[in-house]
Motif scaffolding. Structure first.
Motif, PDB file in Angstrom:
ATOM      1  N   UNK A   1       7.265  -1.656   6.764  1.00 17.61           N
ATOM      2  CA  UNK A   1       7.053  -0.262   6.336  1.00 17.61           C
ATOM      3  C   UNK A   1       8.385   0.297   5.852  1.00 17.61           C
ATOM      4  N   UNK A   2       8.399   0.814   4.637  1.00 18.89           N
ATOM      5  CA  UNK A   2       9.578   1.459   4.071  1.00 18.89           C
ATOM      6  C   UNK A   2       9.329   2.960   4.019  1.00 18.89           C
ATOM      7  N   UNK A   3      10.191   3.733   4.671  1.00 15.63           N
ATOM      8  CA  UNK A   3      10.033   5.190   4.732  1.00 15.63           C
ATOM      9  C   UNK A   3      11.266   5.866   4.137  1.00 15.63           C
TER      10      UNK A   3
ATOM     11  N   UNK B   1       0.848  -1.187   0.000  1.00 17.98           N
ATOM     12  CA  UNK B   1       0.000   0.000   0.000  1.00 17.98           C
ATOM     13  C   UNK B   1       0.886   1.240   0.000  1.00 17.98           C
ATOM     14  N   UNK B   2       0.743   2.088  -1.008  1.00 15.24           N
ATOM     15  CA  UNK B   2       1.518   3.318  -1.130  1.00 15.24           C
ATOM     16  C   UNK B   2       0.853   4.443  -0.348  1.00 15.24           C
ATOM     17  N   UNK B   3       1.624   5.152   0.438  1.00 19.63           N
ATOM     18  CA  UNK B   3       1.120   6.258   1.247  1.00 19.63           C
ATOM     19  C   UNK B   3       1.473   7.593   0.595  1.00 19.63           C
ATOM     20  N   UNK B   4       0.711   8.649   0.922  1.00 23.20           N
ATOM     21  CA  UNK B   4       0.935   9.968   0.294  1.00 23.20           C
ATOM     22  C   UNK B   4       2.349  10.519   0.480  1.00 23.20           C
ATOM     23  N   UNK B   5       3.012  10.183   1.586  1.00 23.39           N
ATOM     24  CA  UNK B   5       4.347  10.747   1.836  1.00 23.39           C
ATOM     25  C   UNK B   5       5.460   9.976   1.143  1.00 23.39           C
ATOM     26  N   UNK B   6       5.109   9.000   0.282  1.00 25.29           N
ATOM     27  CA  UNK B   6       6.110   8.219  -0.425  1.00 25.29           C
ATOM     28  C   UNK B   6       6.483   6.923   0.273  1.00 25.29           C
ATOM     29  N   UNK B   7       5.951   6.728   1.473  1.00 26.57           N
ATOM     30  CA  UNK B   7       6.218   5.487   2.185  1.00 26.57           C
ATOM     31  C   UNK B   7       5.399   4.351   1.575  1.00 26.57           C
ATOM     32  N   UNK B   8       5.858   3.142   1.831  1.00 26.92           N
ATOM     33  CA  UNK B   8       5.146   1.947   1.361  1.00 26.92           C
ATOM     34  C   UNK B   8       4.980   0.995   2.534  1.00 26.92           C
ATOM     35  N   UNK B   9       3.753   0.520   2.736  1.00 26.99           N
ATOM     36  CA  UNK B   9       3.483  -0.445   3.788  1.00 26.99           C
ATOM     37  C   UNK B   9       3.212  -1.815   3.175  1.00 26.99           C
TER      38      UNK B   9
END
Length: 466
Positions: free
Chosen positions: A48-50, A17-25
């Protein structure tokens, strides 16, 4: 009924799941067909990749579907593990899992987290701290906080490498004891002599073999008492059993060299900084003495030579300074890292590789240090506190790189041509130094032939004594 032997992909899948801040869960989506808790299918966060934080965080999960703890925490106390993320864009989680350092479970179907070999490490942290997270960072060492254990990747890699070696030694020790036990069971029937299992040479192997054979191992207190009594009675031992004393001395020196070899091998596996190696050789000055080919005394490390005035810029700092025990002649050792390149990868002419910039710079540096040492001999004697230091012709040594870097015959030839052609500087690779220490250890054990340590016959004149 839940099945224990599952094919890859049958435990569940990974949902990104891609998050708005560029992170990926990353979420583990369990297979409802094998669930033991009523068909639980809700995805569970496991990764979680930040990129903005340069962090990849794992949430260790128990994916053993037959357990009551299924889809709960994998560990009793540790809830998350973080490693550096070496990218600044949205990553593919599968690729990031594959790039994890050694010591991790990289298959999300098995709950991520630490590899089984690190079970004792996790137990130690959970039993002695209140930490719920472990963060691996660039660097070395470890620091324990209220809820977080910070550990350098360098220290972590060294721990993983040693634990893997311990496992291999343990299996080898068990095999040796089993072979000896089987042999002895039929020794009388086959007309064979009783066999004693070899204790092994690797660190810890002797202990493992003795334990596997059922022997009682001394406690630390018993070892300390034994050492004290031996030291106290050395005079009597020398007069009554001189041969035994010589044998004891050789055994002690052999064990000390074993430990030195072990430490060097571990350090070469990990890949330490130059500063770390400087500290290592300062604590183990004997190791560098192996390159001299003659008796020497350690004078000092990081010794300042020359004019310290900022205006003249004349100060030089010697990594290590030794002197010959008989003539007092100085010897300078400049060290670089084992990763320092010896020759350039690409040929500049057919069959010829140029020497690397790192190595040529080190040679120039040590020659300049020798020049400065000759000019400021008296000042150096005073700073080092060694009145016997002489500088008629300081010997210069550079310790750098590994000969295993030399992949081709052309690279090996180019390196030898360079180091044999450099006047007044001896170039030694880290693995060559390690080999000399190993050879001395083997000789003390009686495993190496003394003839190997002698000069080659072709280098002797007719009048030379053996």
């Amino acid at each position: 009924m839940a099945r224990f032997g599952l094919e890859p992909g049958e435990r569940g899948s990974l949902e990104e799941r891609n998050l708005p801040d560029g992170s990926v869960e990353g979420y583990f989506v369990p297979n409802p067909k094998i669930s033991s808790n009523g068909g639980h299918v809700d995805p569970v966060l496991i990764l979680r990749a930040e990129p903005s934080q340069q962090a990849l965080t794992m949430y260790p999960l128990d994916t053993r579907h037959w357990r009551d703890s299924y889809l709960g925490p994998k560990y009793t106390q540790i809830r998350l593990i973080t490693v550096p993320l070496e990218r600044d864009d949205s990553p593919a989680l599968i690729d990031e899992l594959e790039s994890l350092p050694f010591g991790f479970t990289k298959d999300y179907e098995y709950g991520l987290g630490f590899a089984r070999v690190l079970g004792s490490f996790v137990d130690l942290v959970e039993q002695n701290t209140t930490c719920t997270s472990i963060i691996l960072t660039h660097g070395s060492g470890a620091q324990v906080g209220d809820t977080t254990l910070n550990m350098g990747l360098e220290a972590f890699g060294e721990l993983v490498a040693e634990l893997n070696r311990v496992g291999s030694r343990g299996q080898a020790a068990i095999k040796r004891v089993r072979e000896a036990t089987s042999h002895n069971a039929l020794a009388d029937s086959l007309g064979l002599s009783v066999k004693v299992p070899a204790l092994g040479r690797a660190p810890g192997s002797e202990l493992m073999t003795r334990v596997a054979a059922g022997e009682e191992v001394l406690t630390d207190e018993e070892v300390s008492e034994l050492a004290h009594e031996t030291s106290r009675n050395l005079g009597q031992l020398a007069s009554s059993e001189p041969k035994q004393l010589v044998r004891l001395q050789r055994d002690v020196e052999s064990v000390a060299l074993d430990e030195l070899v072990r430490m060097m091998k571990n350090a070469l596996d990990v890949g330490h900084t130059e500063a770390w190696w400087q500290g290592f050789f300062e604590e183990n000055t004997f190791a560098l003495q192996m390159v001299f080919g003659g008796p020497s005394v350690f004078v000092g490390s990081q010794t300042i030579v020359g004019d310290e005035s900022p205006r003249t810029g004349g100060k030089r700092i010697l990594d290590y300074l030794y002197r010959h025990t008989v003539t007092g002649n100085a010897a300078i050792v400049e060290i670089k890292r084992p990763t320092t390149k010896l020759v350039r990868k690409h040929q500049f002419r057919k069959g010829v590789h140029g020497v690397s910039a790192g190595l040529s710079d080190a040679v120039s540096q040590v020659l300049d240090q020798a020049r400065c040492l000759v000019e400021y001999t008296e000042h150096t004697r005073e700073r080092a506190g060694d009145s016997q230091l002489q500088t008629p012709a300081p010997r210069c040594f550079v310790l750098a790189g590994l000969t295993t870097q030399l992949d081709t015959a052309e690279m090996k030839r180019s390196f030898e041509l360079y180091r044999q052609g450099v006047a007044n500087v001896t170039i030694v690779a880290f693995d060559e130094l390690l080999g000399q220490i190993e050879h001395l250890r083997d000789y003390l054990r009686g495993d190496a032939d003394w003839e190997i340590l002698r000069p080659q016959a072709g280098n002797q004149t007719q009048g030379d004594s053996p």
